[in-house]
Design a protein around this motif. Structure first.
Motif, PDB file in Angstrom:
ATOM      1  N   LEU A 371       0.836  -1.195   0.000  1.00 44.74           N
ATOM      2  CA  LEU A 371       0.000   0.000   0.000  1.00 44.74           C
ATOM      3  C   LEU A 371       0.873   1.247   0.000  1.00 44.74           C
ATOM      4  CD1 LEU A 371      -2.694  -1.100   2.622  1.00 44.74           C
ATOM      5  CD2 LEU A 371      -2.848  -1.187   0.132  1.00 44.74           C
ATOM      6  N   ASP A 372       0.371   2.287  -0.607  1.00 38.81           N
ATOM      7  CA  ASP A 372       1.068   3.573  -0.634  1.00 38.81           C
ATOM      8  C   ASP A 372       0.680   4.325   0.636  1.00 38.81           C
ATOM      9  OD1 ASP A 372       2.447   5.850  -1.279  1.00 38.81           O
ATOM     10  OD2 ASP A 372       1.025   6.531  -2.813  1.00 38.81           O
ATOM     11  N   ALA A 398       0.834   6.423  13.527  1.00 41.32           N
ATOM     12  CA  ALA A 398      -0.352   6.294  12.678  1.00 41.32           C
ATOM     13  C   ALA A 398       0.050   5.851  11.274  1.00 41.32           C
ATOM     14  CB  ALA A 398      -1.098   7.622  12.612  1.00 41.32           C
ATOM     15  N   ILE A 399      -0.766   4.984  10.680  1.00 43.21           N
ATOM     16  CA  ILE A 399      -0.563   4.503   9.316  1.00 43.21           C
ATOM     17  C   ILE A 399      -1.724   5.024   8.471  1.00 43.21           C
ATOM     18  CG2 ILE A 399      -0.113   2.502   7.876  1.00 43.21           C
ATOM     19  CD1 ILE A 399       1.828   2.848  10.264  1.00 43.21           C
ATOM     20  N   ARG A 403      -3.045   8.112  -0.670  1.00 40.78           N
ATOM     21  CA  ARG A 403      -3.922   8.548  -1.761  1.00 40.78           C
ATOM     22  C   ARG A 403      -5.287   9.010  -1.257  1.00 40.78           C
ATOM     23  NH1 ARG A 403      -7.698   5.925  -4.722  1.00 40.78           N
ATOM     24  NH2 ARG A 403      -7.208   3.965  -3.637  1.00 40.78           N
ATOM     25  N   THR A 404      -5.877   8.253  -0.311  1.00 43.09           N
ATOM     26  CA  THR A 404      -7.253   8.525   0.124  1.00 43.09           C
ATOM     27  C   THR A 404      -7.337   9.247   1.459  1.00 43.09           C
ATOM     28  OG1 THR A 404      -7.433   6.404   1.285  1.00 43.09           O
ATOM     29  CG2 THR A 404      -8.016   6.436  -1.056  1.00 43.09           C
ATOM     30  N   ASP A 405      -6.227   9.340   2.194  1.00 45.88           N
ATOM     31  CA  ASP A 405      -6.191   9.897   3.547  1.00 45.88           C
ATOM     32  C   ASP A 405      -6.957   9.023   4.549  1.00 45.88           C
ATOM     33  OD1 ASP A 405      -5.050  12.000   5.128  1.00 45.88           O
ATOM     34  OD2 ASP A 405      -7.053  12.833   5.427  1.00 45.88           O
ATOM     35  N   LYS A 406      -7.216   7.784   4.171  1.00 45.00           N
ATOM     36  CA  LYS A 406      -7.902   6.848   5.062  1.00 45.00           C
ATOM     37  C   LYS A 406      -6.962   6.399   6.173  1.00 45.00           C
ATOM     38  CE  LYS A 406     -10.097   2.265   5.017  1.00 45.00           C
ATOM     39  NZ  LYS A 406     -10.429   1.080   4.164  1.00 45.00           N
ATOM     40  N   ALA A 434      -8.052  10.918   7.982  1.00 44.85           N
ATOM     41  CA  ALA A 434      -7.063  11.378   8.960  1.00 44.85           C
ATOM     42  C   ALA A 434      -7.255  12.861   9.258  1.00 44.85           C
ATOM     43  CB  ALA A 434      -5.657  11.104   8.437  1.00 44.85           C
ATOM     44  N   ALA A 435      -7.719  13.613   8.276  1.00 46.05           N
ATOM     45  CA  ALA A 435      -7.937  15.054   8.462  1.00 46.05           C
ATOM     46  C   ALA A 435      -8.983  15.330   9.537  1.00 46.05           C
ATOM     47  CB  ALA A 435      -8.365  15.697   7.147  1.00 46.05           C
ATOM     48  N   PHE A 436      -9.912  14.406   9.736  1.00 43.05           N
ATOM     49  CA  PHE A 436     -10.928  14.571  10.779  1.00 43.05           C
ATOM     50  C   PHE A 436     -10.276  14.690  12.156  1.00 43.05           C
ATOM     51  CE2 PHE A 436     -13.715  12.510  13.947  1.00 43.05           C
ATOM     52  CZ  PHE A 436     -14.818  13.348  13.881  1.00 43.05           C
TER      53      PHE A 436
END
Length: 456
Positions: A371-372, A398-399, A403-406, A434-436
């Motif tokens: 995964l990226d 944190a991982i 691409r998705t910020d998931k 992650a932005a949340f």
């Protein structure tokens, strides 16, 4: 022969909640528990509650390092008494919560199947036959006893259950097994004042965790005085006049070594408690470890029998057993939408000092899947609240999918990690990015506000 609406074998978390629920729906319920010391299940009597009670007192003991060993021993005795009071209170409360219900009968005896819908309960006075079209197995798990020479009937060899009954603090404690249970007890007894030695057969500790996390855990625990011996294969234990001699071999060098101690703890894992159930007579299949095979709705290979909690294998946590109850409730009375496949991710905590908590993927897991990702780390020493607590050791990690910020995973090793991980779990379960957490408004100063920086 007595016919009832439901038979529940095992007074654990999921089973007791299910029994109360069914009783309120006017089902006649038979609750079978083999020991009057286990009302309420493993968590209350031999697991979460007694260990966390002792962990709390051990943390207080660590702040009293100026005491003599005899003073530490007396403090430990008082901690054991307090633990006993807590567990006795909760055990009695749990018993009454069910026994006082009009539709529930508690049978204290060994339950086993004699056919597909009939359970024999062997009590001290008699054998009772119960029959039902709805049977639920909630018998938990038991400690794996390794085939080591010298441990049988050795009064100085303990399991995690029996060690907590020991009233005298051992001056030297050898722990066989460096997994989560072994580390939790190592941290606890070192804080109480024991000299602790951990013998781990593999070359690494806690292999499920990333190596940087495991290294941090080992370093912090070594500062407590815990001595780790990796690649250590225990060959035998010999009883001495007031203790034991443990002989082990370094699997790399083949060198034999010895340790003397007042107590040995076997922390060599747990397995489903199915041996005495005679499941074959009920058409219930188990896997190679003895875990009951279930489908996504927790039905066994006998469609009238369900299994919940540790007995079915997988994650062995009381909150998993509670969620198993929810799946069964929805299967019986709801839309059958809840199942095992929608449970992930599930967090867990290890109550060493400081605690270690994790949810989702590790960095190693993510890289194996190619995964990226981006990997964010934050030293606990950089968190203001950790400074005010005077607890600055550890790391948050944190991982995140680049691409998705998931949020793919998170590991917290530091003060209050067992609480903060729930906020990450809530964000992941609700599919927040992650932005949340990066932009969430937390109180200050708090350990949770570190998530702003960790997910930034």
């Amino acid at each position: 022969m007595k016919r009832v609406d439901a038979i529940i074998i095992g007074f654990g978390k999921g089973g007791k909640i299910l029994a109360a629920d069914l009783a309120k729906r006017n089902w006649e319920v038979a609750m079978v528990e083999r020991s009057d010391k286990m009302y309420g299940g493993s968590c209350i009597n031999i697991g979460c509650i007694p260990t966390k009670t002792l962990v709390h007192d051990a943390q207080l003991a660590a702040n009293r390092s100026n005491l003599s060993f005899e003073e530490k021993r007396e403090y430990y005795r008082q901690a054991i008494l307090r633990k006993d009071e807590v567990t006795s209170f909760l055990r009695e409360k749990n018993y009454k919560n069910l026994a006082d219900l009009e539709n529930v009968t508690v049978y204290t005896g060994e339950g086993s199947f004699i056919d597909s819908d009939t359970v024999r309960v062997h009590t001290e006075e008699e054998d009772i036959l119960l029959q039902s079209a709805h049977i639920f197995i909630n018998t938990g798990a038991e400690t794996v006893i390794p085939p080591l020479e010298g441990i049988q009937e050795n009064p100085y060899v303990y399991t995690s259950t029996s060690l907590m009954e020991l009233a005298d603090l051992p001056r030297r404690l050898v722990i066989v097994g460096g997994g989560y249970v072994g580390l939790e007890f190592a941290s606890m007894y070192a804080s109480f004042g024991s000299e602790v030695f951990v013998l781990e057969g593999y070359s690494e500790l806690i292999p499920r965790e990333d190596r940087d996390i495991a290294a941090q855990v080992k370093e912090v625990l070594e500062k407590k005085g815990i001595s780790f011996h990796l690649n250590a294969k225990v060959t035998h234990v010999k009883q001495r006049e007031k203790g034991v001699k443990v002989t082990y071999e370094d699997v790399l060098t083949k060198q034999k070594k010895e340790l003397e101690a007042e107590a040995v703890l076997l922390a060599t894992g747990r397995r489903p408690n199915t041996t005495e159930l005679h499941l074959d007579k009920a058409g219930v299949e188990v896997d190679e470890r003895g875990a009951i095979r279930v489908d996504e709705h927790l039905k066994t290979t006998n469609p009238h029998i369900w299994a919940l909690g540790d007995v079915k294998g997988g994650l062995q946590f009381t909150y998993i057993s509670q969620d198993d109850y929810r799946i069964i409730r929805e299967n019986l009375f709801g839309k059958k939408e809840r199942n095992l496949n929608d449970r992930e991710p599930v967090s867990y905590s290890v109550f060493i000092d400081p605690p270690l908590a994790r949810i989702g993927m590790s960095e190693e897991d993510a890289r194996k899947q190619q995964l990226d990702i981006r990997v964010n780390k934050l030293a606990v020493a950089a968190i203001p609240r950790a400074r005010t607590l005077g607890q600055t050791e550890g790391i948050f990690k944190a991982i995140i999918d680049r691409r998705t910020d998931k949020i793919l995973g998170c590991t917290l090793f530091g003060p209050e990690a067992s609480e903060v991980i729930n906020m990450v779990a809530l964000a992941m379960k609700s599919r927040q990015s992650a932005a949340f957490l990066r932009d969430f408004i937390f109180t200050h100063p708090s350990m949770s506000e570190a998530l702003n920086e960790l997910f930034g």
